[in-house]
Design an enzyme around this catalytic site. Sequence first.
Site, short mmCIF file in Angstrom:
data_model
loop_
_atom_site.label_atom_id
_atom_site.label_comp_id
_atom_site.label_asym_id
_atom_site.label_seq_id
_atom_site.Cartn_x
_atom_site.Cartn_y
_atom_site.Cartn_z
N GLY A 1 0.82 -1.22 0.00
CA GLY A 1 0.00 0.00 0.00
C GLY A 1 0.84 1.26 0.00
O GLY A 1 0.38 2.32 -0.42
N GLU B 1 -6.46 -7.41 -0.36
CA GLU B 1 -6.32 -7.04 1.05
C GLU B 1 -7.67 -6.76 1.72
O GLU B 1 -7.90 -7.15 2.86
CB GLU B 1 -5.41 -5.82 1.19
CG GLU B 1 -3.96 -6.14 0.88
CD GLU B 1 -3.03 -4.99 1.18
OE1 GLU B 1 -2.91 -4.60 2.36
OE2 GLU B 1 -2.41 -4.45 0.25
N HIS C 1 -0.77 -9.86 -26.10
CA HIS C 1 0.41 -10.56 -26.58
C HIS C 1 0.76 -11.76 -25.70
O HIS C 1 1.81 -12.36 -25.87
CB HIS C 1 1.60 -9.59 -26.66
CG HIS C 1 1.33 -8.49 -27.64
ND1 HIS C 1 1.51 -8.62 -28.99
CD2 HIS C 1 0.81 -7.25 -27.45
CE1 HIS C 1 1.15 -7.49 -29.60
NE2 HIS C 1 0.71 -6.65 -28.68
N LYS D 1 5.33 -11.09 8.13
CA LYS D 1 6.28 -10.09 8.66
C LYS D 1 6.84 -10.56 10.01
O LYS D 1 8.04 -10.47 10.26
CB LYS D 1 5.59 -8.73 8.84
CG LYS D 1 5.40 -7.95 7.54
CD LYS D 1 4.83 -6.57 7.79
CE LYS D 1 4.59 -5.83 6.49
NZ LYS D 1 3.99 -4.51 6.63
C1 F6R Z 1 -1.61 -2.94 4.73
C2 F6R Z 1 -1.00 -2.71 3.43
C3 F6R Z 1 0.30 -3.38 3.12
C4 F6R Z 1 1.49 -2.51 3.60
C5 F6R Z 1 2.82 -3.19 3.28
C6 F6R Z 1 4.02 -2.33 3.62
O1 F6R Z 1 -2.75 -2.11 4.86
O2 F6R Z 1 -1.54 -2.03 2.62
O3 F6R Z 1 0.37 -3.59 1.73
O4 F6R Z 1 1.42 -1.26 2.97
O5 F6R Z 1 2.91 -4.40 3.99
O6 F6R Z 1 3.96 -1.82 4.94
P1 F6R Z 1 4.16 -0.24 5.17
O7 F6R Z 1 3.10 0.44 4.36
O8 F6R Z 1 3.97 -0.05 6.63
O9 F6R Z 1 5.54 0.07 4.69
#
Ligand code: F6R
Length: 350
Positions: free
Chosen positions: A56, A236, A252, A345
């Site tokens: 995001g 998401e 293609h 994570k």
């Molecule tokens: C969660 C989201 C995820 C985070 C991604 C990176 O709402 O959209 O795609 O954006 O895991 O984390 P940040 O944004 O904290 O660097």
Amino acid sequence: MHPLDDPQIYRRLDPQGMIDLVARFPAMGTEAWEAGLRLQLPPGPHTTVVILGMGGSGVGGDLLAALLRPAFPLPVVVVKDSRVPGFVGPQTLVFACSYSGDTEETISAYTAARQAGAPAIVITSGGTLEGLAAAHGDAVVPVPRGIPPRAALPYLFLPMVGALRYLLPRADLPGEWAEAHAVLEELAGELGRDVPTDRNPAKQLAQRLVGHLPAVYAATSDLGAVAYRWKSQLGENGKVLALWHAFSELNHNETVGWEDQTLAGRVAVVLLREPEEEPEVTRRIAATREVSFRAAASVSEVTARGRGRLARLLSLVLFGDFVSVYLALLRGVDPTPVPPIDAIKRRLRG
Ligand code: F6R
């Protein structure tokens, strides 16, 4: 009553109010635009702009590259990785974007870019990245806390546009934002939770997607970034797999995959289109509907609004954000939590 018109469903399945965050997109945009106007670019010259960010927080980079491509004098490169390309150096202007400020890849890439001598601006709500930026003396654009990163897109994207207006003096970027804001307000009024399904095209589209594999296809490569945002939000928020691609490239390769008629019948196509298209684009899409999409479960179209590129990109983003939340609710899931992202994570942190 259609389930999406029943206030109960929002209380039961969306207790953290993702639908309200989506509706606040235009207001967040105004705050974010103003933050960009206050931002000073580090001294140049700059030969390239690089945006670092994942998920995001990275999609703002895709949108920036799509917005600037036709007129911006410098290459704009989006890096979704822990490493930076070899060209990054003192003349590269870096935006490091991470909502949490704790995303491993973005921290590593930012560190590598700073080691290569690149000046940087950091967009974050805090975390390790904020501390590193302070240590390096880099400007930080603060993002309000307490929002899922993907719902904070205006804060992560628009400050970069505002800041880069100096490098694009002939383009009326403030005028583009004014138009985009008006378009977004109008759209939020038409697609919000209080607008009943029979008058709400976002709720109707979500209903068509239930039980199918959405394939979001952009009419042009410029809209590809938006198709990717749709796919990410369907994942998401809606918790569904989705495909995305862009014309003409999809003709293609992916077009041949539609020969698998069994799977094709389970795919719901969504075409993202421009209000005025090159005749070649219109002909190409018509041909693809006949050749490839005959067996699709459905083919829907969403057309961008506005005259400027910013309004067009963001109007399609907002439409997709609404669809993704309505799809979640129709599937009986809470749009806000993303347990697999958190679990992976955590595991990688040991
Ligand atoms: C969660 C989201 C995820 C985070 C991604 C990176 O709402 O959209 O795609 O954006 O895991 O984390 P940040 O944004 O904290 O660097």
